[in-house]
Enzyme design. Sequence first.
Site, PDB file in Angstrom:
ATOM      1  N   ARG A  59       0.811  -1.235   0.000  1.00  0.00           N
ATOM      2  CA  ARG A  59       0.000   0.000   0.000  1.00  0.00           C
ATOM      3  C   ARG A  59       0.839   1.277   0.000  1.00  0.00           C
ATOM      4  NH1 ARG A  59      -3.136  -2.640   3.946  1.00  0.00           N
ATOM      5  NH2 ARG A  59      -4.798  -3.811   2.941  1.00  0.00           N
ATOM      6  N   HIS A  91      -1.451   9.592 -28.135  1.00  0.00           N
ATOM      7  CA  HIS A  91      -1.607   8.312 -27.445  1.00  0.00           C
ATOM      8  C   HIS A  91      -2.311   7.285 -28.317  1.00  0.00           C
ATOM      9  CE1 HIS A  91      -1.088   9.802 -23.030  1.00  0.00           C
ATOM     10  NE2 HIS A  91       0.049   9.529 -23.625  1.00  0.00           N
ATOM     11  N   GLU A 124       8.586  16.958 -25.985  1.00  0.00           N
ATOM     12  CA  GLU A 124       7.924  17.488 -24.783  1.00  0.00           C
ATOM     13  C   GLU A 124       8.422  18.908 -24.473  1.00  0.00           C
ATOM     14  OE1 GLU A 124       5.378  15.963 -23.683  1.00  0.00           O
ATOM     15  OE2 GLU A 124       5.667  13.799 -23.902  1.00  0.00           O
ATOM     16  N   HIS A 178       7.112   7.752 -27.885  1.00  0.00           N
ATOM     17  CA  HIS A 178       6.149   8.680 -27.281  1.00  0.00           C
ATOM     18  C   HIS A 178       6.276  10.075 -27.902  1.00  0.00           C
ATOM     19  CE1 HIS A 178       3.515  10.209 -24.155  1.00  0.00           C
ATOM     20  NE2 HIS A 178       4.378  11.180 -23.930  1.00  0.00           N
ATOM     21  N   HIS A 183      -1.312  15.041 -27.002  1.00  0.00           N
ATOM     22  CA  HIS A 183      -1.328  13.688 -26.443  1.00  0.00           C
ATOM     23  C   HIS A 183      -2.580  12.886 -26.765  1.00  0.00           C
ATOM     24  CE1 HIS A 183       2.233  14.985 -24.444  1.00  0.00           C
ATOM     25  NE2 HIS A 183       2.353  13.856 -23.786  1.00  0.00           N
ATOM     26  N   LYS A 202       6.945  22.273 -15.674  1.00  0.00           N
ATOM     27  CA  LYS A 202       6.037  21.141 -15.423  1.00  0.00           C
ATOM     28  C   LYS A 202       5.644  21.097 -13.940  1.00  0.00           C
ATOM     29  CE  LYS A 202       4.369  16.729 -15.819  1.00  0.00           C
ATOM     30  NZ  LYS A 202       4.490  15.387 -16.326  1.00  0.00           N
ATOM     31  N   ASN A 207      -1.418  18.091 -21.835  1.00  0.00           N
ATOM     32  CA  ASN A 207      -1.832  17.018 -22.752  1.00  0.00           C
ATOM     33  C   ASN A 207      -1.834  17.464 -24.211  1.00  0.00           C
ATOM     34  OD1 ASN A 207      -2.298  15.033 -20.767  1.00  0.00           O
ATOM     35  ND2 ASN A 207      -4.229  16.035 -20.226  1.00  0.00           N
ATOM     36  N   LYS A 261       2.174  11.223 -11.784  1.00  0.00           N
ATOM     37  CA  LYS A 261       1.366  10.258 -12.536  1.00  0.00           C
ATOM     38  C   LYS A 261       2.246   9.050 -12.800  1.00  0.00           C
ATOM     39  CE  LYS A 261      -1.639  13.116 -15.430  1.00  0.00           C
ATOM     40  NZ  LYS A 261      -1.938  13.441 -16.822  1.00  0.00           N
ATOM     41  N   ARG A 288      -3.439  21.685 -15.510  1.00  0.00           N
ATOM     42  CA  ARG A 288      -2.591  20.538 -15.859  1.00  0.00           C
ATOM     43  C   ARG A 288      -3.011  19.909 -17.186  1.00  0.00           C
ATOM     44  NH1 ARG A 288      -0.340  15.604 -11.946  1.00  0.00           N
ATOM     45  NH2 ARG A 288       1.070  14.768 -13.525  1.00  0.00           N
ATOM     46  N   GLU A 341      -5.579  17.418 -12.168  1.00  0.00           N
ATOM     47  CA  GLU A 341      -5.958  17.681 -13.548  1.00  0.00           C
ATOM     48  C   GLU A 341      -7.411  18.086 -13.743  1.00  0.00           C
ATOM     49  OE1 GLU A 341      -3.768  15.086 -16.164  1.00  0.00           O
ATOM     50  OE2 GLU A 341      -5.229  15.422 -17.740  1.00  0.00           O
TER      51      GLU A 341
HETATM   52  N1  NAD Z   1       4.141   9.997 -15.860  1.00  0.00           N
HETATM   53  C1  NAD Z   1       4.117  11.003 -16.692  1.00  0.00           C
HETATM   54  O1  NAD Z   1       3.678  12.108 -16.348  1.00  0.00           O
HETATM   55  C2  NAD Z   1       4.643  10.827 -18.081  1.00  0.00           C
HETATM   56  C3  NAD Z   1       4.834  11.940 -18.913  1.00  0.00           C
HETATM   57  C4  NAD Z   1       5.393  11.742 -20.179  1.00  0.00           C
HETATM   58  C5  NAD Z   1       5.727  10.459 -20.591  1.00  0.00           C
HETATM   59  N2  NAD Z   1       5.497   9.401 -19.769  1.00  0.00           N
HETATM   60  C6  NAD Z   1       5.830   8.040 -20.183  1.00  0.00           C
HETATM   61  O2  NAD Z   1       7.237   7.968 -20.407  1.00  0.00           O
HETATM   62  C7  NAD Z   1       7.487   6.943 -21.373  1.00  0.00           C
HETATM   63  C8  NAD Z   1       8.445   7.494 -22.391  1.00  0.00           C
HETATM   64  O3  NAD Z   1       9.634   7.868 -21.736  1.00  0.00           O
HETATM   65  P1  NAD Z   1      11.057   7.598 -22.395  1.00  0.00           P
HETATM   66  O4  NAD Z   1      11.051   8.109 -23.770  1.00  0.00           O
HETATM   67  O5  NAD Z   1      12.083   8.080 -21.460  1.00  0.00           O
HETATM   68  O6  NAD Z   1      11.034   6.007 -22.521  1.00  0.00           O
HETATM   69  P2  NAD Z   1      11.985   4.835 -22.101  1.00  0.00           P
HETATM   70  O7  NAD Z   1      12.020   4.654 -20.647  1.00  0.00           O
HETATM   71  O8  NAD Z   1      11.561   3.679 -22.922  1.00  0.00           O
HETATM   72  O9  NAD Z   1      13.437   5.321 -22.554  1.00  0.00           O
HETATM   73  C9  NAD Z   1      13.724   5.443 -23.903  1.00  0.00           C
HETATM   74  C10 NAD Z   1      14.894   4.536 -24.315  1.00  0.00           C
HETATM   75  O10 NAD Z   1      16.095   5.151 -23.905  1.00  0.00           O
HETATM   76  C11 NAD Z   1      16.855   4.245 -23.130  1.00  0.00           C
HETATM   77  N3  NAD Z   1      17.612   5.064 -22.191  1.00  0.00           N
HETATM   78  C12 NAD Z   1      17.107   5.858 -21.217  1.00  0.00           C
HETATM   79  N4  NAD Z   1      18.096   6.552 -20.648  1.00  0.00           N
HETATM   80  C13 NAD Z   1      19.237   6.203 -21.275  1.00  0.00           C
HETATM   81  C14 NAD Z   1      20.588   6.599 -21.143  1.00  0.00           C
HETATM   82  N5  NAD Z   1      20.953   7.543 -20.285  1.00  0.00           N
HETATM   83  N6  NAD Z   1      21.507   6.015 -21.948  1.00  0.00           N
HETATM   84  C15 NAD Z   1      21.131   5.094 -22.863  1.00  0.00           C
HETATM   85  N7  NAD Z   1      19.873   4.698 -23.064  1.00  0.00           N
HETATM   86  C16 NAD Z   1      18.935   5.251 -22.263  1.00  0.00           C
HETATM   87  C17 NAD Z   1      15.856   3.292 -22.542  1.00  0.00           C
HETATM   88  O11 NAD Z   1      16.445   2.059 -22.212  1.00  0.00           O
HETATM   89  C18 NAD Z   1      14.880   3.151 -23.691  1.00  0.00           C
HETATM   90  O12 NAD Z   1      15.368   2.224 -24.629  1.00  0.00           O
HETATM   91  C19 NAD Z   1       6.145   6.552 -21.955  1.00  0.00           C
HETATM   92  O13 NAD Z   1       5.748   5.329 -21.387  1.00  0.00           O
HETATM   93  C20 NAD Z   1       5.220   7.659 -21.507  1.00  0.00           C
HETATM   94  O14 NAD Z   1       3.887   7.243 -21.345  1.00  0.00           O
HETATM   95  C21 NAD Z   1       4.976   9.565 -18.537  1.00  0.00           C
END
Ligand code: NAD
Length: 339
Positions: free
Chosen positions: A108, A239, A172, A249, A235, A214, A232, A130, A228, A224
């Site tokens: 929890r 999405h 972003e 993404h 998005h 942010k 989006n 989130k 906030r 939201e």
């Molecule tokens: N929670 C939120 O508010 C929020 C906001 C935006 C995006 N997201 C989520 O984030 C995700 C996308 O994030 P992302 O693009 O970072 O994805 P990811 O975690 O898949 O990273 C992208 C790629 O880069 C690699 N990588 C990361 N850091 C590295 C480094 N320093 N050196 C070498 N390789 C590295 C990872 O292994 C992966 O292959 C999506 O799932 C999206 O929904 C969440």
Amino acid sequence: MQKKTYWFSASATDFYLAWKIGQLSKLTERQTTVLITDENVYNAHTPKFKGWNTIILKPGEEFKVQETVDAVIEQLIGVEADRKTTLVGIGGGVITDITGYVASVYMRGLRFGFVPTSLLALVDASIGGKNGIDVGVYKNMVGTIRQPSFLLHDMLFLDTLPQQEWENGFAEIIKHACIKDAAMFRYLEESSFRSFQGKRKAIAELVRRNAALKAKTVQADEFEKGERRLLNFGHTLGHALENQYELLHGQAVAIGMTYASHISERLTGFSKTEKVTSLLEQYGLPTYASFDKEKVFEVLKMDKKREKQDMNYVLLEKIGKATVRSIPLLELENIISEF
Ligand SMILES: NC(=O)c1ccc[n+]([C@@H]2O[C@H](COP(=O)([O-])OP(=O)(O)OC[C@H]3O[C@@H](n4cnc5c(N)ncnc54)[C@H](O)[C@@H]3O)[C@@H](O)[C@H]2O)c1
């Protein structure tokens, strides 16, 4: 070395900006901490994990699913993690989303923090609480809102970030500029990847500016209801495209921003779509795409921003100023089918 604390409704997040990963032990004890990372980050930075209990996941969005959460929970039980355990996600947005989610549900709720290692995670995914996972083609369908206790930024990780992940992160950053920061939009127009890659000071400053934008937006509206929602931008369609077409993404959001700009031209009188698409292209991002409109609309309808027969869609009034408009689904379907 800077520390900045942002208070949210139930808790605060300490941002440790321009820190070093070696200083993580100042924020959390080794004995009671479990790090969660992915194979790419681990393989590129193995010595940094020495002496820490670490769970290593397979990289990629396809693993942001319940099965991975179950596997992490099994491993936490295996190491007898309890309510005194801190989880630290070290990776991109997939890792921070999964870590935040597991930390919210395991026993929890555990204390958790992030060391975001992708540009996208630094400026966006790690901030705001989130977290969650995908269900089939439905992005972030299941999750919670819970703030991390701390964020540690170390620009060193960006040295190993692949080019396409830089592009992904800039989607972003451009989004932030479009919705809230016209001055940053102009700054990005005058800059290029060469202004930031390998330039730790410049990228750290850009990251700080975006992380603050942010964090402040979330502070104003954590759950939201208003402000906030602007985050989006791009998005809703993004999405719907992301998992169907296996786009990154940022790429999906870039296409989403292009179409949202066009919809804005129809509904708010926005007139700078070309400026938005040029900036996206300047940073290697896609803009126009051919996609199966019917299939995409089917997924889009399930978006969390839908309210009965209307979709809350983020549109631009001008560069640096966004608004949310409620668009009847039928009208939206018509507009999208015309593109
Ligand atoms: N929670 C939120 O508010 C929020 C906001 C935006 C995006 N997201 C989520 O984030 C995700 C996308 O994030 P992302 O693009 O970072 O994805 P990811 O975690 O898949 O990273 C992208 C790629 O880069 C690699 N990588 C990361 N850091 C590295 C480094 N320093 N050196 C070498 N390789 C590295 C990872 O292994 C992966 O292959 C999506 O799932 C999206 O929904 C969440």
